[in-house]
Design an enzyme around this catalytic site. Sequence first.
Site, short mmCIF file in Angstrom:
data_model
loop_
_atom_site.label_atom_id
_atom_site.label_comp_id
_atom_site.label_asym_id
_atom_site.label_seq_id
_atom_site.Cartn_x
_atom_site.Cartn_y
_atom_site.Cartn_z
N HIS A 111 0.88 -1.18 0.00
CA HIS A 111 0.00 0.00 0.00
C HIS A 111 0.91 1.22 0.00
O HIS A 111 1.34 1.68 1.06
CB HIS A 111 -0.89 0.01 1.24
N ARG A 129 0.19 4.26 -0.90
CA ARG A 129 -0.55 5.46 -0.47
C ARG A 129 -0.68 6.56 -1.50
O ARG A 129 -1.10 7.69 -1.16
CB ARG A 129 0.06 6.04 0.81
N ASN A 154 -6.68 0.71 -2.28
CA ASN A 154 -7.39 1.51 -1.27
C ASN A 154 -6.66 2.83 -1.01
O ASN A 154 -6.21 3.14 0.09
CB ASN A 154 -7.61 0.74 0.02
N HIS A 181 -2.82 -12.54 3.21
CA HIS A 181 -2.47 -12.50 4.64
C HIS A 181 -3.26 -13.49 5.51
O HIS A 181 -4.03 -13.11 6.39
CB HIS A 181 -2.52 -11.08 5.21
N ASP A 187 2.39 -6.69 2.90
CA ASP A 187 1.26 -5.82 3.22
C ASP A 187 1.78 -4.48 3.74
O ASP A 187 1.20 -3.89 4.65
CB ASP A 187 0.33 -6.48 4.23
#
Length: 446
Positions: free
Chosen positions: A62, A64, A94, A236, A309
């Site tokens: 991620h 961002r 996300n 995960h 992750d």
Amino acid sequence: MSLLIKNATIINEGRSFLGSLLLAEGRIKEIYLSGEKLPTADDVIDAAGKWLIPGAIDDQVHFREPGAPQKGCIATESAAAVAGGVTSFMDMPNTQPPCCTMSLLAEKYKIAAADSHANYAFYLGANHENIEEIKKADPSLVPGVKVFMGSSTGDMLVDRADILERIFKESPVLIAVHCEEEAIIRKNIQEAKEKYGDSIPPKQHPVIRSREACIASTQKAMALALKHQSRLHVIHLTTKEEVALLAQVRETTPAITGEICVHHLYFTDQDYADYGNLIKCNPAIKSAQDREALREAIRKGIVRVVATDHAPHTWEEKQAPYLQAPSGVPLIQHSLPLMFGMAKEGIFTLEEVVACMCHGPAQNFGVAERGFIRKGYYADLALIDPHTPTDTSHPNTLYYTCGWSPFSRTHIPVSVSHTFVNGRLAYTAQKGVAAERYAQALRFAH
């Protein structure tokens, strides 16, 4: 320009041997065994005493971008990746806004083409309205569609049964699922509030994001995949029960696969007492028995993908009370050295580390011409120094925008000395991350 890496211990495809590699035009031109006559080259690196491996491929990060530059961006987090021997990543959707359309996906690829230090790919996100966008996903470019069956960072929960049915039936690409049962989590949060009020201790995180929530959701995802013959990847995994479910289903359905994250292989729920919100992540880190089941899943080949992750948040956010502190941990700069450190302890073999961090992700996603040391493949490589520890004590060694690491007190006995992306030096321990970018978009041959 040609480059010869000589006298290395090459760890690749289940064996370790002394050898040398000739790189040219971004690819591995030749592999030489010890004792064979070596060619001349424009540059030479003597890798005596070091381990030469394919660059790691991280299938879950991620970074961002767009939307949260104070936490990270593609430029900074990919720099951390190559500093940790990770040469390719697959970034989750996300972000802000959530990457749930083909146009937003194209924007992320455009940013990465200019800014990324590591090879890149981006998942398309699922929501309750975008099934037509999912159906447009190009399997040669998009690694998968990400489905949050449990809520996490961002507002992307997909919990309507009819929508899940359509995604599993109609997606043209792999379905990567975050498996936690939302109703169970909400019930557990309410019970924790009744017991602790607003002062819920972080050690309650694995009670709130419970094993029951994970197991129920994983069972649901597997049932949908079996019903629709979907290509399911459960990301995960955290419990011994989920490992058993995966082992059982893979006996007849190899199209269902799983992933384990480095922090779930390293920490246990007892570590919340020391680390608190710093290791708060979704799904939660669980018991020592679960950790051992996850490790055994790697050793037995039940799970062939280990990821990070990688999910940075600011230090200030992590100091908030439990309910306000976000879930996620920055990991990618230390994941590969940490795994080799566990190998030095005898938890894994060196070959198992390479299998689950380099070969397995390439095979699982059909990454074209990467993940192995093979003649003609792209020269994505990492040199590991087994005698020099990773410097974890100084924040100025971190490339993460967030500026902190959960491993600041951890002794990691090995380090990355060189990282090559498409045959070019992207990182050296002496000079740091190169200013130049050599990354390419990943391609998939499903």
